[in-house]
Design a protein around this motif. Structure first.
Motif, mmCIF file in Angstrom:
data_model
loop_
_atom_site.group_PDB
_atom_site.id
_atom_site.type_symbol
_atom_site.label_atom_id
_atom_site.label_comp_id
_atom_site.label_asym_id
_atom_site.label_seq_id
_atom_site.Cartn_x
_atom_site.Cartn_y
_atom_site.Cartn_z
ATOM 1 N N PHE B 139 0.830 -1.209 0.000
ATOM 2 C CA PHE B 139 0.000 0.000 0.000
ATOM 3 C C PHE B 139 0.862 1.255 0.000
ATOM 4 O O PHE B 139 2.075 1.194 0.212
ATOM 5 N N CYS B 140 0.211 2.386 -0.240
ATOM 6 C CA CYS B 140 0.910 3.662 -0.137
ATOM 7 C C CYS B 140 0.079 4.634 0.689
ATOM 8 O O CYS B 140 -1.108 4.398 0.953
ATOM 9 N N CYS B 141 0.725 5.695 1.083
ATOM 10 C CA CYS B 141 0.144 6.653 2.006
ATOM 11 C C CYS B 141 0.471 8.054 1.481
ATOM 12 O O CYS B 141 1.647 8.390 1.307
ATOM 13 N N ILE B 142 -0.567 8.824 1.170
ATOM 14 C CA ILE B 142 -0.385 10.118 0.501
ATOM 15 C C ILE B 142 -1.137 11.197 1.266
ATOM 16 O O ILE B 142 -2.293 11.010 1.646
ATOM 17 N N ASN B 143 -0.469 12.321 1.484
ATOM 18 C CA ASN B 143 -1.112 13.498 2.064
ATOM 19 C C ASN B 143 -1.765 14.288 0.927
ATOM 20 O O ASN B 143 -1.072 14.746 0.012
ATOM 21 N N LEU B 144 -3.081 14.418 0.949
ATOM 22 C CA LEU B 144 -3.782 15.083 -0.166
ATOM 23 C C LEU B 144 -3.777 16.603 -0.047
ATOM 24 O O LEU B 144 -4.300 17.292 -0.927
ATOM 25 N N SER B 145 -3.224 17.139 1.026
ATOM 26 C CA SER B 145 -3.176 18.598 1.144
ATOM 27 C C SER B 145 -2.125 19.167 0.190
ATOM 28 O O SER B 145 -0.999 18.673 0.126
ATOM 29 N N ASP B 146 -2.508 20.214 -0.547
ATOM 30 C CA ASP B 146 -1.507 20.864 -1.396
ATOM 31 C C ASP B 146 -0.962 22.133 -0.741
ATOM 32 O O ASP B 146 -0.447 23.016 -1.428
ATOM 33 N N ASN B 147 -1.013 22.205 0.573
ATOM 34 C CA ASN B 147 -0.352 23.316 1.278
ATOM 35 C C ASN B 147 1.151 23.329 1.032
ATOM 36 O O ASN B 147 1.745 24.385 0.891
ATOM 37 N N LEU B 148 1.764 22.158 1.041
ATOM 38 C CA LEU B 148 3.228 22.082 1.011
ATOM 39 C C LEU B 148 3.783 21.351 -0.201
ATOM 40 O O LEU B 148 4.965 21.037 -0.270
ATOM 41 N N LYS B 149 2.903 21.022 -1.149
ATOM 42 C CA LYS B 149 3.411 20.436 -2.399
ATOM 43 C C LYS B 149 2.445 20.771 -3.517
ATOM 44 O O LYS B 149 1.259 21.008 -3.276
#
Lengths: 260, 260
Positions: B139-149
Protein backbone atom coordinates in the motif's frame (compact mmCIF):
# COMPACT_ATOMS: atom_id res chain seq x y z
CA UNK A 1 -33.22 -17.36 16.02
CA UNK A 2 -31.98 -19.41 18.92
CA UNK A 3 -29.18 -18.12 21.07
CA UNK A 4 -25.86 -19.89 20.80
CA UNK A 5 -23.42 -19.92 23.66
CA UNK A 6 -20.79 -18.14 21.52
CA UNK A 7 -23.12 -15.28 20.81
CA UNK A 8 -22.96 -14.43 24.46
CA UNK A 9 -19.37 -15.16 25.34
CA UNK A 10 -16.91 -15.86 22.57
CA UNK A 11 -14.86 -13.15 20.94
CA UNK A 12 -11.85 -12.75 18.73
CA UNK A 13 -9.35 -9.94 19.02
CA UNK A 14 -6.66 -9.76 16.36
CA UNK A 15 -3.93 -7.73 18.01
CA UNK A 16 -0.51 -6.24 17.35
CA UNK A 17 2.20 -6.74 19.96
CA UNK A 18 4.37 -4.00 18.48
CA UNK A 19 7.98 -4.49 17.42
CA UNK A 20 9.26 -6.04 20.66
CA UNK A 21 9.41 -3.71 23.68
CA UNK A 22 6.70 -4.15 26.30
CA UNK A 23 6.50 -0.36 26.61
CA UNK A 24 5.15 -0.23 23.04
CA UNK A 25 2.19 -2.57 23.67
CA UNK A 26 -1.02 -0.56 23.92
CA UNK A 27 -3.20 -0.88 27.05
CA UNK A 28 -6.13 -2.24 25.02
CA UNK A 29 -3.96 -5.10 23.78
CA UNK A 30 -2.71 -5.80 27.30
CA UNK A 31 -6.33 -5.86 28.52
CA UNK A 32 -7.37 -8.25 25.74
CA UNK A 33 -4.57 -10.64 26.67
CA UNK A 34 -5.62 -10.50 30.33
CA UNK A 35 -9.20 -11.55 29.44
CA UNK A 36 -8.35 -14.20 26.86
CA UNK A 37 -8.83 -17.92 27.26
CA UNK A 38 -6.63 -18.69 24.25
CA UNK A 39 -3.73 -17.05 22.45
CA UNK A 40 -3.04 -18.12 18.88
CA UNK A 41 -0.17 -17.18 16.56
CA UNK A 42 3.26 -17.84 15.18
CA UNK A 43 5.14 -19.56 18.02
CA UNK A 44 7.79 -16.84 18.70
CA UNK A 45 5.00 -14.23 19.05
CA UNK A 46 2.84 -16.45 21.26
CA UNK A 47 5.87 -16.89 23.51
CA UNK A 48 5.90 -13.13 24.11
CA UNK A 49 2.65 -13.61 26.08
CA UNK A 50 3.49 -14.84 29.61
CA UNK A 51 1.72 -18.06 30.66
CA UNK A 52 -0.97 -17.85 33.34
CA UNK A 53 -3.69 -20.16 34.70
CA UNK A 54 -6.76 -20.17 32.46
CA UNK A 55 -4.81 -19.21 29.34
CA UNK A 56 -3.94 -21.76 26.66
CA UNK A 57 -1.18 -20.74 24.26
CA UNK A 58 -1.34 -22.19 20.73
CA UNK A 59 1.92 -21.52 18.89
CA UNK A 60 2.18 -22.65 15.26
CA UNK A 61 4.57 -22.57 12.34
CA UNK A 62 5.24 -19.61 10.08
CA UNK A 63 3.33 -20.61 6.95
CA UNK A 64 0.17 -21.80 8.70
CA UNK A 65 -1.76 -18.53 8.69
CA UNK A 66 -5.04 -19.83 7.23
CA UNK A 67 -5.16 -22.98 9.34
CA UNK A 68 -4.38 -20.87 12.41
CA UNK A 69 -7.14 -18.41 11.53
CA UNK A 70 -9.70 -21.22 11.07
CA UNK A 71 -8.67 -22.78 14.38
CA UNK A 72 -9.21 -19.43 16.10
CA UNK A 73 -12.62 -18.86 14.48
CA UNK A 74 -13.77 -22.33 15.50
CA UNK A 75 -12.73 -21.71 19.09
CA UNK A 76 -14.57 -18.38 19.14
CA UNK A 77 -17.70 -20.09 17.77
CA UNK A 78 -17.31 -22.52 20.68
CA UNK A 79 -17.39 -19.71 23.22
CA UNK A 80 -13.67 -19.07 23.71
CA UNK A 81 -12.16 -15.62 24.12
CA UNK A 82 -9.35 -15.78 21.60
CA UNK A 83 -6.52 -13.36 20.90
CA UNK A 84 -4.56 -13.80 17.68
CA UNK A 85 -1.17 -12.16 18.07
CA UNK A 86 1.05 -10.65 15.40
CA UNK A 87 4.27 -8.74 15.78
CA UNK A 88 3.98 -5.04 14.91
CA UNK A 89 0.54 -4.19 13.55
CA UNK A 90 -1.81 -7.08 12.65
CA UNK A 91 -2.98 -5.32 9.48
CA UNK A 92 0.44 -4.93 7.85
CA UNK A 93 1.61 -8.23 6.32
CA UNK A 94 0.33 -10.09 9.36
CA UNK A 95 -2.65 -12.08 10.64
CA UNK A 96 -5.64 -9.76 9.97
CA UNK A 97 -5.84 -10.45 6.24
CA UNK A 98 -5.54 -14.20 6.84
CA UNK A 99 -8.42 -14.14 9.33
CA UNK A 100 -10.72 -12.32 6.93
CA UNK A 101 -9.76 -14.72 4.12
CA UNK A 102 -10.70 -17.61 6.41
CA UNK A 103 -13.87 -15.83 7.50
CA UNK A 104 -15.05 -15.25 3.93
CA UNK A 105 -14.34 -18.84 2.89
CA UNK A 106 -15.65 -20.38 6.10
CA UNK A 107 -18.97 -21.06 7.78
CA UNK A 108 -21.61 -18.34 7.21
CA UNK A 109 -22.34 -18.23 10.96
CA UNK A 110 -18.79 -17.00 11.58
CA UNK A 111 -19.78 -13.62 10.09
CA UNK A 112 -21.86 -12.91 13.17
CA UNK A 113 -18.94 -13.52 15.56
CA UNK A 114 -17.67 -10.70 17.73
CA UNK A 115 -14.39 -9.77 16.02
CA UNK A 116 -12.18 -6.76 16.67
CA UNK A 117 -8.82 -5.74 15.28
CA UNK A 118 -6.60 -3.88 17.75
CA UNK A 119 -3.79 -2.00 16.01
CA UNK A 120 -0.17 -2.13 17.15
CA UNK A 121 3.01 -0.13 16.62
CA UNK A 122 4.10 -1.32 13.19
CA UNK A 123 7.71 -2.32 12.54
CA UNK A 124 7.79 0.32 9.80
CA UNK A 125 6.86 3.19 12.12
CA UNK A 126 9.09 1.93 14.94
CA UNK A 127 12.01 1.85 12.50
CA UNK A 128 11.13 5.27 11.17
CA UNK A 129 11.03 6.66 14.73
CA UNK A 130 14.51 5.32 15.53
CA UNK A 131 15.94 6.98 12.43
CA UNK A 132 14.18 10.36 12.73
CA UNK A 133 11.41 10.88 10.19
CA UNK A 134 12.33 9.10 6.93
CA UNK A 135 8.61 8.48 6.22
CA UNK A 136 7.73 12.12 6.96
CA UNK A 137 6.19 12.61 3.52
CA UNK A 138 4.30 10.39 1.04
CA UNK A 139 5.53 6.79 1.16
CA UNK A 140 4.72 3.22 0.23
CA UNK A 141 5.09 -0.11 1.94
CA UNK A 142 5.97 -3.27 0.00
CA UNK A 143 6.43 -6.88 1.08
CA UNK A 144 9.53 -8.11 -0.79
CA UNK A 145 8.71 -11.78 -0.25
CA UNK A 146 7.66 -13.57 -3.42
CA UNK A 147 6.02 -16.42 -1.51
CA UNK A 148 2.54 -15.10 -2.29
CA UNK A 149 3.04 -12.88 -5.34
CA UNK A 150 5.09 -13.06 -8.52
CA UNK A 151 8.48 -11.34 -8.59
CA UNK A 152 7.36 -9.39 -11.70
CA UNK A 153 4.74 -7.59 -9.58
CA UNK A 154 7.31 -6.69 -6.93
CA UNK A 155 9.65 -5.28 -9.56
CA UNK A 156 6.83 -3.33 -11.23
CA UNK A 157 5.87 -1.79 -7.88
CA UNK A 158 9.47 -0.86 -7.09
CA UNK A 159 9.85 0.94 -10.42
CA UNK A 160 6.53 2.80 -10.10
CA UNK A 161 7.27 3.73 -6.47
CA UNK A 162 10.60 5.21 -7.59
CA UNK A 163 8.87 7.11 -10.39
CA UNK A 164 6.33 8.46 -7.89
CA UNK A 165 9.29 9.49 -5.69
CA UNK A 166 7.79 7.81 -2.63
CA UNK A 167 9.87 7.03 0.40
CA UNK A 168 9.62 3.25 0.76
CA UNK A 169 9.38 0.69 3.55
CA UNK A 170 10.17 -2.94 2.78
CA UNK A 171 9.05 -5.93 4.83
CA UNK A 172 10.60 -9.41 4.59
CA UNK A 173 13.56 -8.29 2.50
CA UNK A 174 15.47 -11.52 2.72
CA UNK A 175 15.27 -15.09 3.92
CA UNK A 176 17.63 -18.04 3.73
CA UNK A 177 15.24 -19.70 1.27
CA UNK A 178 15.38 -16.80 -1.21
CA UNK A 179 18.52 -14.71 -0.79
CA UNK A 180 18.49 -13.59 -4.46
CA UNK A 181 15.29 -11.50 -4.26
CA UNK A 182 16.84 -8.69 -2.25
CA UNK A 183 19.89 -8.62 -4.55
CA UNK A 184 17.53 -7.98 -7.46
CA UNK A 185 15.51 -5.41 -5.49
CA UNK A 186 18.68 -3.44 -4.75
CA UNK A 187 19.64 -3.54 -8.45
CA UNK A 188 16.23 -2.23 -9.51
CA UNK A 189 16.36 0.53 -6.88
CA UNK A 190 19.91 1.57 -7.87
CA UNK A 191 18.85 1.83 -11.51
CA UNK A 192 15.68 3.76 -10.66
CA UNK A 193 16.92 6.01 -7.84
CA UNK A 194 20.68 6.31 -8.39
CA UNK A 195 23.55 5.35 -6.07
CA UNK A 196 23.31 8.41 -3.79
CA UNK A 197 19.80 7.62 -2.52
CA UNK A 198 19.63 6.93 1.23
CA UNK A 199 18.80 3.43 2.42
CA UNK A 200 18.31 2.38 6.04
CA UNK A 201 18.44 -1.01 7.72
CA UNK A 202 16.59 -1.29 11.03
CA UNK A 203 16.93 -4.70 12.65
CA UNK A 204 14.86 -5.90 15.62
CA UNK A 205 13.97 -2.36 16.73
CA UNK A 206 13.20 -1.99 20.44
CA UNK A 207 14.68 -5.42 21.30
CA UNK A 208 18.12 -6.14 22.83
CA UNK A 209 19.29 -7.11 19.32
CA UNK A 210 18.42 -3.74 17.81
CA UNK A 211 20.85 -2.57 15.11
CA UNK A 212 20.31 0.44 12.85
CA UNK A 213 22.42 1.48 9.89
CA UNK A 214 22.19 4.34 7.34
CA UNK A 215 23.98 4.17 4.01
CA UNK A 216 23.38 4.80 0.28
CA UNK A 217 22.09 2.48 -2.43
CA UNK A 218 25.60 2.60 -3.93
CA UNK A 219 27.13 1.26 -0.72
CA UNK A 220 24.33 -1.08 0.37
CA UNK A 221 25.09 -4.81 0.53
CA UNK A 222 22.38 -7.49 0.48
CA UNK A 223 23.86 -8.97 3.67
CA UNK A 224 22.87 -5.84 5.59
CA UNK A 225 19.30 -7.25 5.77
CA UNK A 226 17.87 -10.44 7.19
CA UNK A 227 14.30 -11.53 8.01
CA UNK A 228 14.24 -9.36 11.14
CA UNK A 229 15.26 -6.23 9.23
CA UNK A 230 12.93 -3.49 8.09
CA UNK A 231 14.46 -1.67 5.13
CA UNK A 232 13.64 1.96 4.37
CA UNK A 233 14.60 3.91 1.25
CA UNK A 234 14.30 7.69 1.13
CA UNK A 235 12.66 9.78 -1.56
CA UNK A 236 14.81 12.12 -3.66
CA UNK A 237 14.25 14.79 -0.97
CA UNK A 238 15.23 12.69 2.06
CA UNK A 239 18.13 14.22 4.02
CA UNK A 240 20.48 13.14 6.77
CA UNK A 241 21.85 15.14 9.69
CA UNK A 242 25.27 14.02 10.90
CA UNK A 243 25.70 13.60 14.65
CA UNK A 244 27.54 11.23 16.93
CA UNK A 245 26.54 7.67 16.03
CA UNK A 246 23.81 6.91 13.48
CA UNK A 247 22.72 10.11 11.67
CA UNK A 248 19.17 11.39 11.83
CA UNK A 249 17.27 10.89 8.57
CA UNK A 250 14.17 12.82 7.59
CA UNK A 251 11.99 13.57 4.60
CA UNK A 252 10.88 17.22 4.57
CA UNK A 253 7.19 18.05 4.72
CA UNK A 254 7.26 20.17 1.58
CA UNK A 255 8.14 19.45 -2.04
CA UNK A 256 9.53 21.95 -4.58
CA UNK A 257 6.91 23.82 -6.56
CA UNK A 258 4.49 24.27 -3.69
CA UNK A 259 2.94 27.67 -3.30
CA UNK A 260 3.82 28.13 0.38
CA UNK B 1 34.13 21.35 25.91
CA UNK B 2 32.42 22.64 28.99
CA UNK B 3 29.41 20.89 30.35
CA UNK B 4 26.10 22.60 29.83
CA UNK B 5 23.18 22.06 32.12
CA UNK B 6 21.09 20.68 29.24
CA UNK B 7 23.62 17.99 28.51
CA UNK B 8 22.78 16.49 31.85
CA UNK B 9 19.05 17.10 32.12
CA UNK B 10 17.17 18.30 29.08
CA UNK B 11 15.56 15.94 26.62
CA UNK B 12 13.06 15.99 23.80
CA UNK B 13 10.61 13.20 23.10
CA UNK B 14 8.53 13.51 19.95
CA UNK B 15 5.55 11.28 20.65
CA UNK B 16 2.37 9.98 19.06
CA UNK B 17 -0.83 10.07 21.10
CA UNK B 18 -2.60 7.65 18.76
CA UNK B 19 -5.93 8.40 17.09
CA UNK B 20 -7.88 9.38 20.21
CA UNK B 21 -8.59 6.60 22.69
CA UNK B 22 -6.49 6.54 25.86
CA UNK B 23 -6.29 2.75 25.55
CA UNK B 24 -4.24 3.21 22.37
CA UNK B 25 -1.50 5.34 23.97
CA UNK B 26 1.63 3.26 24.53
CA UNK B 27 3.12 3.01 28.05
CA UNK B 28 6.38 4.63 26.91
CA UNK B 29 4.46 7.71 25.76
CA UNK B 30 2.50 7.83 29.02
CA UNK B 31 5.79 7.61 30.95
CA UNK B 32 7.34 10.43 28.88
CA UNK B 33 4.35 12.67 29.62
CA UNK B 34 4.64 11.88 33.34
CA UNK B 35 8.30 13.01 33.40
CA UNK B 36 7.96 16.08 31.18
CA UNK B 37 8.27 19.69 32.30
CA UNK B 38 6.72 20.98 29.07
CA UNK B 39 4.28 19.71 26.46
CA UNK B 40 4.31 21.39 23.05
CA UNK B 41 2.01 20.91 20.07
CA UNK B 42 -1.10 21.84 18.16
CA UNK B 43 -3.54 23.08 20.80
CA UNK B 44 -6.20 20.33 20.47
CA UNK B 45 -3.52 17.64 20.92
CA UNK B 46 -1.89 19.44 23.87
CA UNK B 47 -5.33 19.54 25.49
CA UNK B 48 -5.42 15.74 25.42
CA UNK B 49 -2.65 15.82 28.08
CA UNK B 50 -4.23 16.45 31.52
CA UNK B 51 -2.76 19.41 33.44
CA UNK B 52 -0.67 18.71 36.55
CA UNK B 53 1.66 20.72 38.79
CA UNK B 54 5.13 21.05 37.26
CA UNK B 55 3.88 20.67 33.69
CA UNK B 56 3.54 23.64 31.35
CA UNK B 57 1.34 23.09 28.31
CA UNK B 58 2.20 25.14 25.19
CA UNK B 59 -0.59 24.83 22.63
CA UNK B 60 -0.13 26.54 19.28
CA UNK B 61 -1.87 27.02 15.96
CA UNK B 62 -2.02 24.49 13.15
CA UNK B 63 0.46 25.98 10.68
CA UNK B 64 3.17 26.81 13.23
CA UNK B 65 5.13 23.56 13.05
CA UNK B 66 8.61 25.02 12.53
CA UNK B 67 8.25 27.76 15.13
CA UNK B 68 6.88 25.19 17.57
CA UNK B 69 9.82 22.84 16.87
CA UNK B 70 12.36 25.66 17.42
CA UNK B 71 10.64 26.64 20.66
CA UNK B 72 10.89 23.04 21.87
CA UNK B 73 14.57 22.70 20.90
CA UNK B 74 15.43 25.95 22.72
CA UNK B 75 13.67 24.73 25.85
CA UNK B 76 15.52 21.41 25.72
CA UNK B 77 18.84 23.28 25.35
CA UNK B 78 17.81 25.19 28.45
CA UNK B 79 17.44 21.97 30.45
CA UNK B 80 13.69 21.33 30.05
CA UNK B 81 12.21 17.89 29.56
CA UNK B 82 9.98 18.51 26.57
CA UNK B 83 7.39 16.30 24.92
CA UNK B 84 6.12 17.31 21.48
CA UNK B 85 2.75 15.69 20.89
CA UNK B 86 1.14 14.68 17.62
CA UNK B 87 -2.05 12.80 16.98
CA UNK B 88 -1.51 9.29 15.57
CA UNK B 89 2.15 8.63 14.84
CA UNK B 90 4.58 11.58 14.94
CA UNK B 91 6.42 10.38 11.82
CA UNK B 92 3.40 10.31 9.48
CA UNK B 93 2.50 13.85 8.33
CA UNK B 94 3.11 15.16 11.83
CA UNK B 95 5.73 16.84 14.01
CA UNK B 96 8.83 14.62 13.59
CA UNK B 97 9.77 15.92 10.15
CA UNK B 98 9.28 19.53 11.30
CA UNK B 99 11.59 18.99 14.29
CA UNK B 100 14.37 17.57 12.13
CA UNK B 101 13.96 20.43 9.64
CA UNK B 102 14.36 22.88 12.52
CA UNK B 103 17.27 20.87 13.93
CA UNK B 104 19.17 20.90 10.64
CA UNK B 105 18.62 24.62 10.09
CA UNK B 106 19.21 25.58 13.72
CA UNK B 107 22.12 25.93 16.12
CA UNK B 108 24.85 23.30 15.65
CA UNK B 109 24.81 22.54 19.40
CA UNK B 110 21.22 21.26 19.04
CA UNK B 111 22.55 18.17 17.24
CA UNK B 112 23.99 16.92 20.54
CA UNK B 113 20.65 17.17 22.34
CA UNK B 114 19.00 14.04 23.69
CA UNK B 115 16.15 13.46 21.21
CA UNK B 116 13.92 10.42 20.87
CA UNK B 117 10.92 9.70 18.68
CA UNK B 118 8.27 7.48 20.29
CA UNK B 119 5.93 5.98 17.71
CA UNK B 120 2.16 5.98 18.09
CA UNK B 121 -0.82 4.14 16.60
CA UNK B 122 -1.20 5.92 13.27
CA UNK B 123 -4.61 7.08 12.06
CA UNK B 124 -4.10 4.95 8.98
CA UNK B 125 -3.60 1.71 10.90
CA UNK B 126 -6.38 2.51 13.38
CA UNK B 127 -8.75 3.05 10.43
CA UNK B 128 -7.56 -0.12 8.76
CA UNK B 129 -8.17 -2.09 11.98
CA UNK B 130 -11.76 -0.83 12.26
CA UNK B 131 -12.49 -1.92 8.70
CA UNK B 132 -10.78 -5.30 8.78
CA UNK B 133 -7.53 -5.46 6.81
CA UNK B 134 -7.80 -3.15 3.78
CA UNK B 135 -4.02 -2.47 3.95
CA UNK B 136 -3.25 -6.19 4.22
CA UNK B 137 -1.05 -6.13 1.14
CA UNK B 138 1.28 -3.54 -0.48
CA UNK B 139 0.00 0.00 0.00
CA UNK B 140 0.91 3.66 -0.14
CA UNK B 141 0.14 6.65 2.01
CA UNK B 142 -0.39 10.12 0.50
CA UNK B 143 -1.11 13.50 2.06
CA UNK B 144 -3.78 15.08 -0.17
CA UNK B 145 -3.18 18.60 1.14
CA UNK B 146 -1.51 20.86 -1.40
CA UNK B 147 -0.35 23.32 1.28
CA UNK B 148 3.23 22.08 1.01
CA UNK B 149 3.41 20.44 -2.40
CA UNK B 150 2.05 21.19 -5.87
CA UNK B 151 -1.21 19.57 -6.92
CA UNK B 152 0.54 18.15 -10.01
CA UNK B 153 2.72 15.97 -7.75
CA UNK B 154 -0.33 14.69 -5.88
CA UNK B 155 -2.06 13.79 -9.12
CA UNK B 156 1.08 12.09 -10.49
CA UNK B 157 1.36 10.00 -7.32
CA UNK B 158 -2.32 9.01 -7.46
CA UNK B 159 -1.96 7.80 -11.06
CA UNK B 160 1.25 5.87 -10.38
CA UNK B 161 -0.19 4.35 -7.19
CA UNK B 162 -3.20 3.15 -9.20
CA UNK B 163 -0.91 1.72 -11.88
CA UNK B 164 1.10 -0.09 -9.18
CA UNK B 165 -2.22 -1.42 -7.83
CA UNK B 166 -1.42 -0.32 -4.29
CA UNK B 167 -4.10 -0.03 -1.66
CA UNK B 168 -3.99 3.63 -0.62
CA UNK B 169 -4.37 5.67 2.55
CA UNK B 170 -5.05 9.40 2.27
CA UNK B 171 -4.42 11.97 4.99
CA UNK B 172 -5.94 15.46 5.02
CA UNK B 173 -8.41 14.78 2.21
CA UNK B 174 -10.37 17.96 2.58
CA UNK B 175 -10.49 21.29 4.39
CA UNK B 176 -12.81 24.26 4.22
CA UNK B 177 -9.98 26.25 2.62
CA UNK B 178 -9.57 23.84 -0.29
CA UNK B 179 -12.70 21.76 -0.89
CA UNK B 180 -11.90 21.27 -4.59
CA UNK B 181 -8.76 19.11 -4.11
CA UNK B 182 -10.64 16.03 -2.98
CA UNK B 183 -13.16 16.41 -5.82
CA UNK B 184 -10.25 16.23 -8.27
CA UNK B 185 -8.63 13.34 -6.39
CA UNK B 186 -11.85 11.32 -6.66
CA UNK B 187 -12.04 12.06 -10.40
CA UNK B 188 -8.47 10.88 -10.94
CA UNK B 189 -9.08 7.73 -8.92
CA UNK B 190 -12.32 6.93 -10.76
CA UNK B 191 -10.53 7.27 -14.10
CA UNK B 192 -7.57 5.19 -12.96
CA UNK B 193 -9.32 2.50 -10.88
CA UNK B 194 -12.89 2.37 -12.23
CA UNK B 195 -16.18 2.96 -10.41
CA UNK B 196 -16.35 -0.44 -8.68
CA UNK B 197 -13.20 0.07 -6.61
CA UNK B 198 -13.83 0.10 -2.84
CA UNK B 199 -13.30 3.34 -0.93
CA UNK B 200 -13.59 3.75 2.85
CA UNK B 201 -14.13 6.81 5.01
CA UNK B 202 -13.00 6.49 8.62
CA UNK B 203 -13.72 9.57 10.70
CA UNK B 204 -12.31 10.20 14.18
CA UNK B 205 -11.61 6.52 14.82
CA UNK B 206 -11.61 5.52 18.51
CA UNK B 207 -13.31 8.76 19.62
CA UNK B 208 -16.99 9.28 20.51
CA UNK B 209 -17.43 10.87 17.04
CA UNK B 210 -16.21 7.77 15.20
CA UNK B 211 -18.02 7.12 11.90
CA UNK B 212 -16.98 4.54 9.34
CA UNK B 213 -18.41 4.03 5.85
CA UNK B 214 -17.62 1.68 2.98
CA UNK B 215 -18.69 2.42 -0.60
CA UNK B 216 -17.32 2.43 -4.16
CA UNK B 217 -15.56 5.15 -6.11
CA UNK B 218 -18.67 5.37 -8.30
CA UNK B 219 -20.85 6.16 -5.28
CA UNK B 220 -18.38 8.24 -3.27
CA UNK B 221 -19.23 11.89 -2.64
CA UNK B 222 -16.60 14.49 -1.68
CA UNK B 223 -18.73 15.43 1.34
CA UNK B 224 -18.10 11.99 2.86
CA UNK B 225 -14.68 13.30 4.00
CA UNK B 226 -13.60 16.17 6.22
CA UNK B 227 -10.30 17.04 7.91
CA UNK B 228 -10.85 14.38 10.58
CA UNK B 229 -11.41 11.64 8.01
CA UNK B 230 -8.85 9.10 6.92
CA UNK B 231 -9.71 7.82 3.43
CA UNK B 232 -8.68 4.36 2.26
CA UNK B 233 -8.96 2.98 -1.28
CA UNK B 234 -8.57 -0.72 -1.97
CA UNK B 235 -6.38 -2.36 -4.57
CA UNK B 236 -8.00 -4.27 -7.46
CA UNK B 237 -7.96 -7.36 -5.20
CA UNK B 238 -9.58 -5.80 -2.13
CA UNK B 239 -12.80 -7.58 -1.10
CA UNK B 240 -15.67 -6.94 1.25
CA UNK B 241 -17.58 -9.37 3.45
CA UNK B 242 -21.19 -8.40 4.11
CA UNK B 243 -22.40 -8.62 7.72
CA UNK B 244 -24.71 -6.63 9.95
CA UNK B 245 -23.58 -3.00 9.88
CA UNK B 246 -20.41 -1.87 8.11
CA UNK B 247 -18.93 -4.73 6.05
CA UNK B 248 -15.45 -6.09 6.70
CA UNK B 249 -12.94 -5.09 4.02
CA UNK B 250 -9.67 -6.89 3.40
CA UNK B 251 -6.91 -7.15 0.84
CA UNK B 252 -5.76 -10.76 0.42
CA UNK B 253 -2.16 -11.67 1.17
CA UNK B 254 -1.55 -13.21 -2.24
CA UNK B 255 -1.68 -11.88 -5.78
CA UNK B 256 -2.48 -13.90 -8.94
CA UNK B 257 0.51 -15.45 -10.62
CA UNK B 258 2.31 -16.41 -7.44
CA UNK B 259 3.77 -19.90 -7.31
CA UNK B 260 2.15 -20.94 -4.04
Amino acid sequence: MRTHEWEKDGWLKIVGLGPGAEAMITPEVTAALAEATDVVGYAPYVERVPPRPGLTRHGSDNREEIRRAEQALRMVAGGHRVVIVSSGDPGVFAMSAAVFEALEAGEPAWRALDIQVLPGISAMLAASARLGAPLGHDFCCINLSDNLKPWALIEKRLRLAAEADFAMAFYNPRSKARPEGFVRALQVLREACGPERLIMFARAVSTPEEAVRVTTLGDAEPEMADMRTLVLVGSSLTRHIAREGVPWVYTPRSAPGSES
